[in-house]
Design a protein around this motif. Structure first.
Motif, PDB file in Angstrom:
ATOM      1  N   TRP A   8       0.840  -1.173  -0.038  1.00 14.85           N
ATOM      2  CA  TRP A   8      -0.117  -0.054   0.066  1.00 14.85           C
ATOM      3  C   TRP A   8       0.791   1.305  -0.005  1.00 14.85           C
ATOM      4  O   TRP A   8       0.437   2.320  -0.633  1.00 14.85           O
ATOM      5  CB  TRP A   8      -0.846  -0.066   1.211  1.00 14.85           C
ATOM      6  CG  TRP A   8      -0.385   0.324   2.528  1.00 14.85           C
ATOM      7  CD1 TRP A   8       0.130  -0.848   3.305  1.00 14.85           C
ATOM      8  CD2 TRP A   8      -0.187   1.529   3.106  1.00 14.85           C
ATOM      9  NE1 TRP A   8       0.778  -0.125   4.642  1.00 14.85           N
ATOM     10  CE2 TRP A   8       0.606   1.136   4.469  1.00 14.85           C
ATOM     11  CE3 TRP A   8      -0.473   2.752   2.961  1.00 14.85           C
ATOM     12  CZ2 TRP A   8       0.745   2.146   5.434  1.00 14.85           C
ATOM     13  CZ3 TRP A   8      -0.266   3.849   3.829  1.00 14.85           C
ATOM     14  CH2 TRP A   8       0.362   3.210   5.126  1.00 14.85           C
ATOM     15  N   GLN A  21      -8.479   0.542  -4.520  1.00 21.17           N
ATOM     16  CA  GLN A  21      -6.967   0.421  -4.343  1.00 21.17           C
ATOM     17  C   GLN A  21      -6.673  -0.531  -2.942  1.00 21.17           C
ATOM     18  O   GLN A  21      -5.958  -1.244  -2.959  1.00 21.17           O
ATOM     19  CB  GLN A  21      -6.240   1.531  -4.092  1.00 21.17           C
ATOM     20  CG  GLN A  21      -6.240   2.221  -5.652  1.00 21.17           C
ATOM     21  CD  GLN A  21      -5.213   1.657  -6.189  1.00 21.17           C
ATOM     22  OE1 GLN A  21      -4.295   0.956  -5.846  1.00 21.17           O
ATOM     23  NE2 GLN A  21      -5.369   1.513  -7.780  1.00 21.17           N
ATOM     24  N   PRO A  22      -7.468  -0.158  -1.796  1.00 17.99           N
ATOM     25  CA  PRO A  22      -7.126  -1.153  -0.448  1.00 17.99           C
ATOM     26  C   PRO A  22      -7.261  -2.455  -0.610  1.00 17.99           C
ATOM     27  O   PRO A  22      -6.715  -3.236   0.024  1.00 17.99           O
ATOM     28  CB  PRO A  22      -8.064  -0.304   0.517  1.00 17.99           C
ATOM     29  CG  PRO A  22      -8.384   0.940  -0.107  1.00 17.99           C
ATOM     30  CD  PRO A  22      -8.359   0.674  -1.436  1.00 17.99           C
ATOM     31  N   HIS A  25      -4.362  -3.716  -2.609  1.00 20.63           N
ATOM     32  CA  HIS A  25      -3.323  -3.576  -1.976  1.00 20.63           C
ATOM     33  C   HIS A  25      -3.211  -4.886  -0.873  1.00 20.63           C
ATOM     34  O   HIS A  25      -2.192  -5.457  -0.718  1.00 20.63           O
ATOM     35  CB  HIS A  25      -3.077  -2.356  -1.009  1.00 20.63           C
ATOM     36  CG  HIS A  25      -2.790  -1.311  -1.901  1.00 20.63           C
ATOM     37  ND1 HIS A  25      -3.197   0.030  -1.740  1.00 20.63           N
ATOM     38  CD2 HIS A  25      -1.806  -1.041  -2.950  1.00 20.63           C
ATOM     39  CE1 HIS A  25      -2.845   0.849  -2.718  1.00 20.63           C
ATOM     40  NE2 HIS A  25      -1.909   0.111  -3.522  1.00 20.63           N
ATOM     41  N   ALA A  26      -4.145  -5.200  -0.067  1.00 13.21           N
ATOM     42  CA  ALA A  26      -4.444  -6.136   0.831  1.00 13.21           C
ATOM     43  C   ALA A  26      -4.136  -7.571   0.226  1.00 13.21           C
ATOM     44  O   ALA A  26      -3.322  -8.275   1.114  1.00 13.21           O
ATOM     45  CB  ALA A  26      -5.824  -6.081   1.481  1.00 13.21           C
ATOM     46  N   GLN A  29      -0.479  -7.726  -1.009  1.00 13.90           N
ATOM     47  CA  GLN A  29       0.352  -7.961   0.144  1.00 13.90           C
ATOM     48  C   GLN A  29       0.341  -9.433   0.788  1.00 13.90           C
ATOM     49  O   GLN A  29       1.474  -9.799   1.316  1.00 13.90           O
ATOM     50  CB  GLN A  29      -0.070  -7.022   1.472  1.00 13.90           C
ATOM     51  CG  GLN A  29       0.658  -7.061   2.841  1.00 13.90           C
ATOM     52  CD  GLN A  29       2.011  -6.169   2.263  1.00 13.90           C
ATOM     53  OE1 GLN A  29       2.211  -5.377   1.719  1.00 13.90           O
ATOM     54  NE2 GLN A  29       3.307  -7.042   3.042  1.00 13.90           N
ATOM     55  N   PHE A 146     -14.629  -6.352  -0.854  1.00 17.96           N
ATOM     56  CA  PHE A 146     -13.843  -6.111   0.394  1.00 17.96           C
ATOM     57  C   PHE A 146     -13.678  -7.140   1.270  1.00 17.96           C
ATOM     58  O   PHE A 146     -12.874  -7.460   2.026  1.00 17.96           O
ATOM     59  CB  PHE A 146     -14.490  -4.915   1.261  1.00 17.96           C
ATOM     60  CG  PHE A 146     -13.893  -3.431   0.572  1.00 17.96           C
ATOM     61  CD1 PHE A 146     -12.668  -2.933   1.091  1.00 17.96           C
ATOM     62  CD2 PHE A 146     -14.161  -2.819  -0.679  1.00 17.96           C
ATOM     63  CE1 PHE A 146     -11.912  -1.954   0.606  1.00 17.96           C
ATOM     64  CE2 PHE A 146     -13.662  -1.799  -1.231  1.00 17.96           C
ATOM     65  CZ  PHE A 146     -12.508  -1.413  -0.569  1.00 17.96           C
ATOM     66  N   GLU A 150     -10.628  -8.846   3.006  1.00 18.01           N
ATOM     67  CA  GLU A 150     -10.758  -9.181   4.326  1.00 18.01           C
ATOM     68  C   GLU A 150     -10.440 -10.519   4.691  1.00 18.01           C
ATOM     69  O   GLU A 150      -9.794 -10.829   5.915  1.00 18.01           O
ATOM     70  CB  GLU A 150     -11.988  -8.756   4.901  1.00 18.01           C
ATOM     71  CG  GLU A 150     -12.141  -8.565   6.529  1.00 18.01           C
ATOM     72  CD  GLU A 150     -12.770  -9.925   6.935  1.00 18.01           C
ATOM     73  OE1 GLU A 150     -12.455 -10.495   8.063  1.00 18.01           O
ATOM     74  OE2 GLU A 150     -13.576 -10.611   6.126  1.00 18.01           O
ATOM     75  N   THR A 153      -6.829 -11.860   4.216  1.00 22.49           N
ATOM     76  CA  THR A 153      -5.966 -11.353   5.176  1.00 22.49           C
ATOM     77  C   THR A 153      -6.181 -12.021   6.486  1.00 22.49           C
ATOM     78  O   THR A 153      -5.353 -12.522   7.524  1.00 22.49           O
ATOM     79  CB  THR A 153      -6.014  -9.863   5.578  1.00 22.49           C
ATOM     80  OG1 THR A 153      -7.458  -9.442   5.894  1.00 22.49           O
ATOM     81  CG2 THR A 153      -5.598  -8.890   4.203  1.00 22.49           C
TER      82      THR A 153
END
Length: 167
Positions: A8, A21-22, A25-26, A29, A146, A150, A153
């Motif tokens: 990020w 984007q979030p 990125h998650a 990552q 999302f 989530e 992760t």
């Protein structure tokens, strides 16, 4: 020498809408950290369940499966017979002919598909209604995107702790 920047912190992913984007990125990552964590992980440990927790093999299957299934719902589609078969396999352990590398390859493919899907979306698409599963539980495109990030992760965190217990 400083540690590499987290995904990020490296800036926007080309082609992914700003609001997504979030999520991109998650997931990226997780992909990086997963490869680093498992680069020397033994295939012999894939199905071990220290203290009764889920195995690394389960988490690796589930990571790819969740991205695939939630993207399918976000696209407005229902799961295919193949997706149901793969979902059923998440409950089977051990599985012959599966390695860390084969699971990582499948996850990498799903990440690539997920990011490509995000690039196809516009902000106008995000609130389009969607249904989950046979019951068509109501949600929308952005909710599925999302939740995919989530959930990815969350399971990576569980996988990380399990891997650290095994090595």
């Amino acid at each position: 020498m400083s540690a590499p920047l987290e995904v990020w912190m490296r800036g926007p992913i080309d082609g992914v809408p700003a609001l997504l984007q979030p999520a991109a990125h998650a997931v990226l990552q997780v992909q990086e950290e997963l490869h680093e964590l498992l680069k020397d992980f033994s295939d012999d440990l894939l199905w071990e369940k220290p203290h009764g927790v889920a195995s690394i093999g389960f988490h690796l299957q589930h990571l790819a499966g969740v991205l695939d299934r939630l993207q399918t719902y976000a696209e407005g589609n229902t799961l295919s017979a193949e997706q149901f078969d793969l979902l059923s396999l998440e409950k089977v352990a051990p599985q012959e002919n599966q390695t860390v590398a084969t699971f990582l390859d499948r996850f990498d493919l799903q990440v690539e598909k997920y990011i490509s899907y995000l690039k196809q979306l516009s902000e106008a698409d995000l609130l389009q209604p969607r249904g989950i599963g046979r019951k068509q539980i109501p949600t929308n495109v952005i909710g599925l995107i999302f939740h995919a990030a989530e959930h990815t992760t969350r399971h990576f965190g569980q996988l990380y702790v399990t891997a650290k217990q095994l090595v």
